[in-house]
Every structure is written in structure tokens, then in C-alpha cells.
Scaffold this motif. Structure first.
Motif, PDB file in Angstrom:
ATOM      1  N   ILE A 269      91.877  21.691  99.586  1.00 27.87           N
ATOM      2  CA  ILE A 269      91.967  20.409 100.291  1.00 27.87           C
ATOM      3  C   ILE A 269      93.079  18.973 100.084  1.00 27.87           C
ATOM      4  N   THR A 270      93.075  18.654  98.730  1.00 27.06           N
ATOM      5  CA  THR A 270      93.885  17.532  97.913  1.00 27.06           C
ATOM      6  C   THR A 270      95.281  18.443  98.463  1.00 27.06           C
ATOM      7  N   ASN A 271      95.704  19.088  97.619  1.00 24.70           N
ATOM      8  CA  ASN A 271      96.891  20.310  97.598  1.00 24.70           C
ATOM      9  C   ASN A 271      97.818  19.852  99.139  1.00 24.70           C
TER      10      ASN A 271
ATOM     11  N   ALA B 134      95.072  14.528 110.325  1.00 27.53           N
ATOM     12  CA  ALA B 134      95.811  14.270 109.709  1.00 27.53           C
ATOM     13  C   ALA B 134      96.727  12.631 110.383  1.00 27.53           C
ATOM     14  N   ASN B 135      96.474  12.279 111.226  1.00 27.74           N
ATOM     15  CA  ASN B 135      97.754  11.233 111.974  1.00 27.74           C
ATOM     16  C   ASN B 135      97.189   9.644 111.727  1.00 27.74           C
ATOM     17  N   VAL B 136      95.837   9.766 110.706  1.00 27.13           N
ATOM     18  CA  VAL B 136      95.526   8.550 110.648  1.00 27.13           C
ATOM     19  C   VAL B 136      95.726   8.321 109.343  1.00 27.13           C
ATOM     20  N   PRO B 137      95.431   6.667 108.642  1.00 29.13           N
ATOM     21  CA  PRO B 137      96.031   6.144 107.444  1.00 29.13           C
ATOM     22  C   PRO B 137      94.990   7.303 106.226  1.00 29.13           C
ATOM     23  N   LEU B 138      96.154   7.185 105.172  1.00 28.34           N
ATOM     24  CA  LEU B 138      95.167   7.832 103.688  1.00 28.34           C
ATOM     25  C   LEU B 138      93.727   7.000 103.024  1.00 28.34           C
ATOM     26  N   ALA B 139      94.167   5.949 103.695  1.00 24.03           N
ATOM     27  CA  ALA B 139      92.438   5.821 103.677  1.00 24.03           C
ATOM     28  C   ALA B 139      91.653   5.645 104.322  1.00 24.03           C
ATOM     29  N   LYS B 140      91.999   6.193 105.564  1.00 27.03           N
ATOM     30  CA  LYS B 140      90.379   6.579 106.539  1.00 27.03           C
ATOM     31  C   LYS B 140      90.338   7.397 105.930  1.00 27.03           C
ATOM     32  N   ILE B 141      91.102   9.035 105.586  1.00 28.12           N
ATOM     33  CA  ILE B 141      91.165  10.587 105.390  1.00 28.12           C
ATOM     34  C   ILE B 141      90.114  10.184 104.392  1.00 28.12           C
ATOM     35  N   MET B 142      90.480   9.526 103.684  1.00 28.07           N
ATOM     36  CA  MET B 142      90.515   8.974 101.807  1.00 28.07           C
ATOM     37  C   MET B 142      88.307   8.330 102.398  1.00 28.07           C
ATOM     38  N   LYS B 143      87.994   7.709 103.135  1.00 20.42           N
ATOM     39  CA  LYS B 143      86.478   7.864 103.275  1.00 20.42           C
ATOM     40  C   LYS B 143      85.577   9.335 103.252  1.00 20.42           C
ATOM     41  N   VAL B 144      86.534  10.327 104.928  1.00 21.24           N
ATOM     42  CA  VAL B 144      86.111  10.665 104.598  1.00 21.24           C
ATOM     43  C   VAL B 144      85.404  11.493 103.815  1.00 21.24           C
ATOM     44  N   LEU B 145      86.944  12.167 102.496  1.00 17.98           N
ATOM     45  CA  LEU B 145      86.570  12.857 102.399  1.00 17.98           C
ATOM     46  C   LEU B 145      85.285  13.020 101.360  1.00 17.98           C
ATOM     47  N   SER B 146      85.140  11.366 100.930  1.00 23.95           N
ATOM     48  CA  SER B 146      84.351  11.162  99.431  1.00 23.95           C
ATOM     49  C   SER B 146      83.216  11.146  99.917  1.00 23.95           C
TER      50      SER B 146
END
Length: 339
Positions: free
Chosen positions: A280-282, A310-322
Motif C-alpha cells: 500500500i505504501t509503495n 488518492a485525490n485528497v491531501p496525504l494527511a487525510k490518507i494517512m489518518k484513514v490508513l493508520s
């Protein structure tokens, strides 16, 4: 001898522009034979010149005939300009040789003044476009036939400025979603290393990064996937909507895929089912041009299922993923540390 006579009859018909479509295909095969040059030479050097009606040496008419022959050769060459599989006798030099012999045959009738036609046709050259997306950038490309390509980050596409041959051929390194304009007379072929994906008109996604399995997933239409190694061709799959093939280390695996997931990729909809956190992180590294590292290497092997937009800022992606993967993280510019 009988075969030579049959071939010569076919060559005469070709020179007269009197071949059926099937006979034109036979001419192409004939031009690949070792004796093709000799047969053309013999036909064009016979007392029969292919111009019995012009024995009155009507110069303008002879000029017209020769020019028509040149034009046909140029047309055939142009159609093959982007897809010459074999140089053989179907190449430019052979055509120019045939044209030169024809000119000599006409001159043997006593004509003169053909020097104005001595310029042989030159194959029209078309530029090859190359589009390479850096990490963190995606692009939409419209091809010469109006097909659309949604090219992913860290991916490269090559295509001619015009499709002039009997196929539409491009090459891909990386990942892309294709919406191919239908044309039953010109198959669309994507080259990814030794693998060729062939369609007539459909939508599908290809993932072909070096060092990773090749993936072809189909949303609409029918797709054929083959592996070409030298003269050997191995059929990997014929895919219908909702089907996928994965090819790695010489093994092809068929599976199913959600059609909406295939279509949604071009809009940044990334679906992972039982994927490792490293996988996923790759993917996120390509989409966001960032680097991930792990405080605990074992964490990267944990498998999770998650939907990311993946059309939102990375910070939002990382909140969901974490929240899904149960880990903490720290973002520092273009670097992400997972604890």
C-alpha cells in the motif's frame, strides 16, 4: 517451376493493381521468400512489360503508369511504416529495387524522358512521442485515434503521432487506464516488455512496473494478453469484463475484479484487499511522491483491506490508513515514518 509460374502470375496482377484482398496478403507473404527478388526481376524483365497498350510509345501515358506504380508502392510502405515486423523483402530497399527494374523495363521499349520520375518515394516518417510522469503526477493523454490514456505516476507511455499501419501500437512502462476507440480494422496493441495486450475497443487497466507482476484488469470489452519471446508466442489470457490476469515469473493467474474498481482507479480510487502495508505504501509513494520507512520492519508485512481516495491531501490518507492498520506515524515534508 509450377510454383514460380503461380508466383509470377500473382506479381503481374499486383503490378496491374488487379489483386483481391486475399491476393494482396499472398503478395506480402511472397515478399518474405528468398526467391522474391528474382521473381520480380524476371517478371519485370520479360518481353511482356505489363504495358502492351502503350507500344505506341505514348510518353505521357507511360509516365502516368510508372507514377501510379510508384504511388502504390509508397502507399503500401506508409501503411507498414509503424509496424515492420520483418525487414525481409517487405522493406523499403526492396520496393525501390522493384520500382527501378520496372523503370528499366519501360525504357527498353524505346521511351525516354523518364528522368523526371527518377525520384523514388521516401517513406513518410512520424515522430514518436514519449510522456513520462514523475512521482506524484498523473496525466490524461488523447492518442491520435481519440483513445484516452490515464497515465499513472512514475509511468511512461510511447506512441506515434499518427497510426498509419494496420495496427495501433504503443508501449507502456508503469500503470495506466485505457479507454480505446473502437476500430475493428485496426487492433490496439500495448507493449509491456515481452507481453502484448491486444484489443479492438474497450476499457481496461494495466500495471506493468519493472520488478513487479504484470496485471491486466478489464472493465469493458474483450482483451487478449500474449507473451512474445523470440518466435514463440504464449497466450496468457482472453479477458472479459470483471476478469484479471496476473503474470509473474512465467506463471499466469486468472482472477476476478470489481469493474467499478477498475474504472475508479483513474479518479484516484485505490482499493486494497488483503494487501501488505508495504504494498500500500509503495503505491502511495508513486501517487504522492513521498518516501515511507518503518520503525518496525515487521509492521510492513501486515495485511489489511482498505479503500483510499488518492485525490485528497496525504494527511487525510494517512489518518484513514493508520486507523485501519493500527499504527502511528509522522509526516515530515516528503517523508513518512511509520511506528
Amino acid at each position: 517451376m509450377q510454383a514460380d509460374n503461380t508466383h509470377k502470375t500473382l506479381i503481374r496482377k499486383y503490378i496491374h493493381n488487379d489483386c483481391t484482398p486475399a491476393e494482396l496478403e499472398s503478395i506480402k507473404e511472397l515478399m518474405k521468400l528468398p526467391q522474391a527478388q528474382r521473381l520480380f526481376d524476371e517478371v519485370l524483365s520479360e518481353n511482356w512489360s505489363g504495358f502492351e497498350a502503350e507500344l505506341d510509345l505514348d510518353q505521357p501515358r507511360l509516365n502516368h503508369k510508372l507514377q501510379a506504380f510508384y504511388n502504390r508502392l509508397q502507399k503500401d510502405e506508409t501503411e507498414q511504416a509503424q509496424v515492420e515486423v520483418s525487414a525481409g523483402f517487405f522493406g523499403k530497399r526492396t520496393y525501390l529495387r522493384f520500382a527501378a527494374v520496372l523503370a528499366a523495363a519501360i525504357l527498353s521499349l524505346g521511351t525516354y524522358g523518364l528522368l523526371q520520375l527518377k525520384k523514388t518515394p521516401v517513406r513518410e516518417q512520424f515522430a514518436i512521442h514519449e510522456i513520462a510522469n514523475p512521482m506524484g503526477q498523473q496525466s490524461r493523454i488523447v492518442l491520435p485515434d481519440s483513445s484516452e490514456v490515464f497515465l499513472g505516476a512514475g509511468s511512461k507511455l510511447k506512441f506515434p503521432e499518427r497510426f498509419t499501419a494496420k495496427t495501433r501500437e504503443i508501449s507502456l512502462e508503469g500503470e495506466a487506464f485505457f479507454q480505446v476507440t473502437k476500430n475493428p480494422h485496426k487492433p490496439f496493441i500495448i507493449h509491456t516488455g515481452t507481453v502484448q495486450t491486444k484489443v479492438l475497443g474497450t476499457s481496461f487497466r494495466i500495471e506493468a512496473f519493472r520488478g513487479s507482476p504484470l496485471m491486466v484488469s478489464v472493465a469493458t470489452g474483450k482483451v487478449r494478453v500474449d507473451d512474445y519471446k523470440g518466435v514463440e508466442v504464449r497466450s496468457l489470457a482472453i479477458l472479459l469484463p470483471g476478469q484479471r490476469v496476473s503474470y509473474d515469473s512465467g506463471k499466469a493467474r486468472l482472477g476476478t475484479v470489481d469493474i467499478e474498481e477498475v474504472k475508479g482507479w483513474k479518479d484516484g480510487r485505490l482499493v486494497f484487499r488483503g494487501a501488505s502495508l508495504r504494498e500500500i505504501t509503495n503505491t502511495l509513494e508513486r501517487w504522492y511522491n513521498v518516501k515511507f520507512d518503518y520503525g518496525n520492519p515487521g509492521k510492513s508485512m501486515e495485511k489489511i483491506s482498505v479503500l483510499l481516495q488518492a485525490n485528497v491531501p496525504l494527511a487525510k490518507i494517512m489518518k484513514v490508513l493508520s486507523a485501519t492498520g493500527h499504527f502511528k506515524y509522522k509526516i515530515d515534508t516528503n517523508h513518512v515514518r511509520i511506528h
